[in-house]
Design an enzyme around this catalytic site. Structure first.
Site, PDB file in Angstrom:
ATOM      1  N   GLU A  18      50.629  17.935 -48.271  1.00  0.00           N
ATOM      2  CA  GLU A  18      51.171  17.047 -47.446  1.00  0.00           C
ATOM      3  C   GLU A  18      50.589  16.151 -46.727  1.00  0.00           C
ATOM      4  O   GLU A  18      50.492  14.881 -46.647  1.00  0.00           O
ATOM      5  CB  GLU A  18      51.903  18.141 -46.014  1.00  0.00           C
ATOM      6  CG  GLU A  18      53.089  18.970 -46.228  1.00  0.00           C
ATOM      7  CD  GLU A  18      52.635  20.349 -46.643  1.00  0.00           C
ATOM      8  OE1 GLU A  18      51.469  20.448 -47.194  1.00  0.00           O
ATOM      9  OE2 GLU A  18      53.320  21.198 -46.148  1.00  0.00           O
ATOM     10  N   GLU A  35      51.107  33.201 -37.454  1.00  0.00           N
ATOM     11  CA  GLU A  35      50.239  33.187 -38.760  1.00  0.00           C
ATOM     12  C   GLU A  35      49.089  34.307 -38.541  1.00  0.00           C
ATOM     13  O   GLU A  35      48.328  34.779 -39.664  1.00  0.00           O
ATOM     14  CB  GLU A  35      49.496  31.645 -39.001  1.00  0.00           C
ATOM     15  CG  GLU A  35      49.445  31.289 -40.368  1.00  0.00           C
ATOM     16  CD  GLU A  35      49.036  29.763 -40.451  1.00  0.00           C
ATOM     17  OE1 GLU A  35      49.885  29.349 -40.975  1.00  0.00           O
ATOM     18  OE2 GLU A  35      47.942  29.392 -39.901  1.00  0.00           O
ATOM     19  N   HIS A  66      69.843  25.799 -20.549  1.00  0.00           N
ATOM     20  CA  HIS A  66      70.980  25.210 -21.053  1.00  0.00           C
ATOM     21  C   HIS A  66      70.942  25.381 -22.250  1.00  0.00           C
ATOM     22  O   HIS A  66      72.075  24.692 -23.067  1.00  0.00           O
ATOM     23  CB  HIS A  66      70.943  23.787 -20.358  1.00  0.00           C
ATOM     24  CG  HIS A  66      70.880  23.661 -18.931  1.00  0.00           C
ATOM     25  ND1 HIS A  66      72.052  23.743 -18.112  1.00  0.00           N
ATOM     26  CD2 HIS A  66      69.860  23.505 -17.953  1.00  0.00           C
ATOM     27  CE1 HIS A  66      71.506  23.620 -16.881  1.00  0.00           C
ATOM     28  NE2 HIS A  66      70.076  23.503 -16.965  1.00  0.00           N
ATOM     29  N   LYS A 125      52.618  28.135 -51.376  1.00  0.00           N
ATOM     30  CA  LYS A 125      52.162  26.863 -51.884  1.00  0.00           C
ATOM     31  C   LYS A 125      51.996  26.797 -53.374  1.00  0.00           C
ATOM     32  O   LYS A 125      52.275  26.025 -53.921  1.00  0.00           O
ATOM     33  CB  LYS A 125      50.545  26.938 -51.244  1.00  0.00           C
ATOM     34  CG  LYS A 125      50.785  26.321 -49.737  1.00  0.00           C
ATOM     35  CD  LYS A 125      49.136  26.259 -49.398  1.00  0.00           C
ATOM     36  CE  LYS A 125      49.075  26.038 -47.844  1.00  0.00           C
ATOM     37  NZ  LYS A 125      47.758  26.204 -47.571  1.00  0.00           N
TER      38      LYS A 125
HETATM   39  O1  F6P Z   1      49.911  27.176 -42.896  1.00  0.00           O
HETATM   40  C1  F6P Z   1      48.604  27.150 -43.819  1.00  0.00           C
HETATM   41  C2  F6P Z   1      47.383  26.228 -43.251  1.00  0.00           C
HETATM   42  O2  F6P Z   1      46.574  26.974 -44.060  1.00  0.00           O
HETATM   43  C3  F6P Z   1      47.189  26.622 -41.818  1.00  0.00           C
HETATM   44  O3  F6P Z   1      46.473  27.837 -41.518  1.00  0.00           O
HETATM   45  C4  F6P Z   1      46.186  25.468 -41.563  1.00  0.00           C
HETATM   46  O4  F6P Z   1      46.146  25.181 -40.208  1.00  0.00           O
HETATM   47  C5  F6P Z   1      47.374  24.502 -42.224  1.00  0.00           C
HETATM   48  O5  F6P Z   1      47.559  25.096 -43.569  1.00  0.00           O
HETATM   49  C6  F6P Z   1      46.359  23.215 -42.749  1.00  0.00           C
HETATM   50  O6  F6P Z   1      45.342  23.481 -43.361  1.00  0.00           O
HETATM   51  P1  F6P Z   1      44.303  22.196 -43.688  1.00  0.00           P
HETATM   52  O7  F6P Z   1      43.549  21.903 -42.312  1.00  0.00           O
HETATM   53  O8  F6P Z   1      43.190  22.869 -44.618  1.00  0.00           O
HETATM   54  O9  F6P Z   1      44.859  21.001 -44.125  1.00  0.00           O
END
Ligand code: F6P
Length: 528
Positions: A195, A333, A364, A492
């Site tokens: 992302e 988590e 509400h 992932k």
């Molecule tokens: O959701 C999984 C995770 O590894 C979290 O623990 C972490 O905060 C997030 O993804 C983002 O990870 P990164 O900081 O490595 O991008």
């Protein structure tokens, strides 16, 4: 990723449910009244915890203390605070407490000072009217929380947060900004999170399209500086994290660069001070007067003995809306696991689903379910004695609503009371008999009330550390590793394969054994 070598722990604790101390704790919880009439206040730095709404008896408290001793809590806490290995499945420390310690190791201190100096210089030059913070999970929620808590009335730098891979997020995040006066802050401990890297790539293209050098408009916060460097971000704009900081515990680090740029480095310093004071309280206060420990014991009773499947977070302060997802990640988590450190089933239900919304909106939306639904949920009510606006009547109403909802959940209303109420309103006995069950409340719903004097960086820092240590303590009792997140990793890995299969030229979907039938169907439907 797993660190090598990975020693298999040999000094594992006995299974929880086999301990006589656990059995004693269960009996004490089952036999104690749902709430006592006595006031049960625990004073801690930056806040007061009112535990009067939880199951409480001297017997239960003594059983809880014995259970903690049997689980080696004192030694586990010492290891946590000393930066020794507590995250056994990844063979590393979880030393977030040192990030806020007044005296930190030289490298931590140096990185704090380097970031502060960088922010001071940017402020002095009045650079960056716009900040686009790109990060997800622990690289996002704490910063969103601090910025909304202290920048709710606006800040001179306009901050946008982009976390989701949905392209609408980055499109909206960049829309209307002047790229010449924009800093893109990429935050990723691993610097591999898809992302963050995809959104960062769109931001970099946007800067290039404006004829700008991305190297001048991007900063990174990561434990993998060489990956950020390979991305073209100069060393002077890469701030460091350490492997031993879990993402959801990283708000105390340079992850909060955006916080310092938008609401000020003083806010970050205040957050750290409050958290450090809570660390000292956690380390030193007797168990019976130790706020995180008391919350943890109540959480174990509610989840593992009373079977409550969720925990509601109800901040009666609209500035704390982001506390809900923050605690949600921290708790779920960390404690969303069912085996102990030896790999055995814990044997009792562990971490609850955490959810919520600020009051009074929550009233509400779903409080009806909390009052009269078949399950209900324990609630953490959070309020600030003083507001930072000047409308006393608003604050009085806010406080009254919080106390009233809590009282209704605790006291409930018996059938006889409901019937008497109906009769007093002039209904006939037949009507009262019929309506009373609809108006009765079971009551006895467990809750905490956490009162901050006002929403200061110090009190918010203390509150976040309270939750961190509550989560850790529950992890010790259940015997689980609260610092890994293997479950998230599996999704992932699958996503990587499906991304390839969804590409137009892909032939991989034909492999029936690669996915289930329904997933194959949707890959064919959605490919393109
Ligand atoms: O959701 C999984 C995770 O590894 C979290 O623990 C972490 O905060 C997030 O993804 C983002 O990870 P990164 O900081 O490595 O991008």
């Amino acid at each position: 990723m797993t660190q090598a070598p990975l020693p298999v722990p040999t000094d594992v604790l006995a299974p929880l449910t086999e301990l006589p101390e656990w059995k004693r704790f269960v009996v004490a919880a089952q036999t104690c009244p749902s709430q006592t009439d006595g006031l049960d206040l625990v004073e801690a730095p930056g806040l007061t915890l009112d535990a009067s709404g939880q199951r409480h008896s001297s017997d239960l408290l003594a059983a809880g203390e014995a259970l903690l001793r049997a689980r080696g809590f004192g030694e586990q806490r010492r290891r946590l605070l000393a930066g020794e290995t507590v995250n056994v499945t990844e063979n590393r420390a979880a030393w977030h407490t040192v990030l806020r310690a007044p005296t930190a190791p030289a490298d931590v201190q140096a990185e704090r000072e380097r970031m502060d100096a960088w922010v001071r210089r940017a402020d002095a030059e009045r650079r960056w009217r716009h900040i686009v913070h790109v990060g997800i999970g622990g690289s996002d929620w704490g910063v969103r929380l601090a910025v909304s808590a202290f920048g709710y009335a606006g800040t001179w730098r306009d901050v946008r947060f982009v976390a989701n891979i949905d392209g609408h997020a980055i499109e909206g995040g960049l829309a209307g900004l002047d790229p010449r006066d924009t800093l893109v802050v990429l935050v990723s401990k691993s610097f591999t999170t898809s992302e963050t890297l995809e959104n960062g790539a769109r931001a970099r293209e946007w800067l290039l399209a404006a004829g700008l050098d991305p190297a001048e408009h991007m900063a990174a916060v990561t434990a993998q500086p060489e990956r950020a460097r390979a991305w073209g971000i100069p060393d002077t704009q890469i701030f460091r994290l350490w492997d031993w900081v879990g993402g959801r515990f990283s708000v105390w680090s340079a992850v909060s660069l955006t916080t310092a740029l938008s609401v000020g480095a003083d806010v970050l310093a205040g957050l750290r001070m409050g958290a450090a004071a809570m660390d000292t309280h956690f380390a030193q206060a007797p168990l019976s007067a130790n706020a995180p420990v008391r919350m943890a014991l109540a959480g174990i009773v509610n989840r593992s003995i009373l079977g409550q499947g969720s925990l509601n977070i109800a901040p009666y302060d609209s500035r704390l809306a982001n506390l809900v997802p923050y605690v949600q990640q921290l708790d779920m988590e960390s404690l969303g696991k069912s085996v102990d450190q030896a790999g055995r089933p814990v044997g009792v239900p562990t971490g609850p689903a955490v959810w919520g919304m600020p009051g009074t909106d929550a009233q509400h939306t779903f409080f009806q379910w909390m009052h009269q639904g078949s399950d209900g949920a324990p609630v953490d009510f959070i309020l600030c004695s003083q507001a930072d606006h000047h409308w006393a009547q608003h604050h009085r109403q806010l406080l009254a609503n919080c106390l009233a909802q809590r009282e209704a959940l605790m006291r409930g209303k018996t059938l006889a009371q409901a019937r008497a109420e109906c009769l007093a309103e002039g209904l006939s006995p037949e009507q009262a008999d019929w309506l009373a069950p609809h108006r009765a409340h079971p009551g006895g719903r467990p809750n905490h009330l956490i009162v901050l004097p006002r929403l200061s960086p110090y009190s918010l820092g203390a509150l976040l550390a309270l939750y961190e240590h509550r989560v850790f303590t529950q992890g010790v009792i259940w015997g689980i590793d609260p610092f890994d997140q293997w479950g998230v990793e599996y999704g992932k890995v699958l996503a990587r394969g499906i991304v390839q299969a969804l590409a137009p030229a892909s032939g991989t979907v034909a492999q029936a054994d690669a996915h289930d039938v329904s997933t194959c169907h949707w890959i064919r439907q959605l490919r393109g």
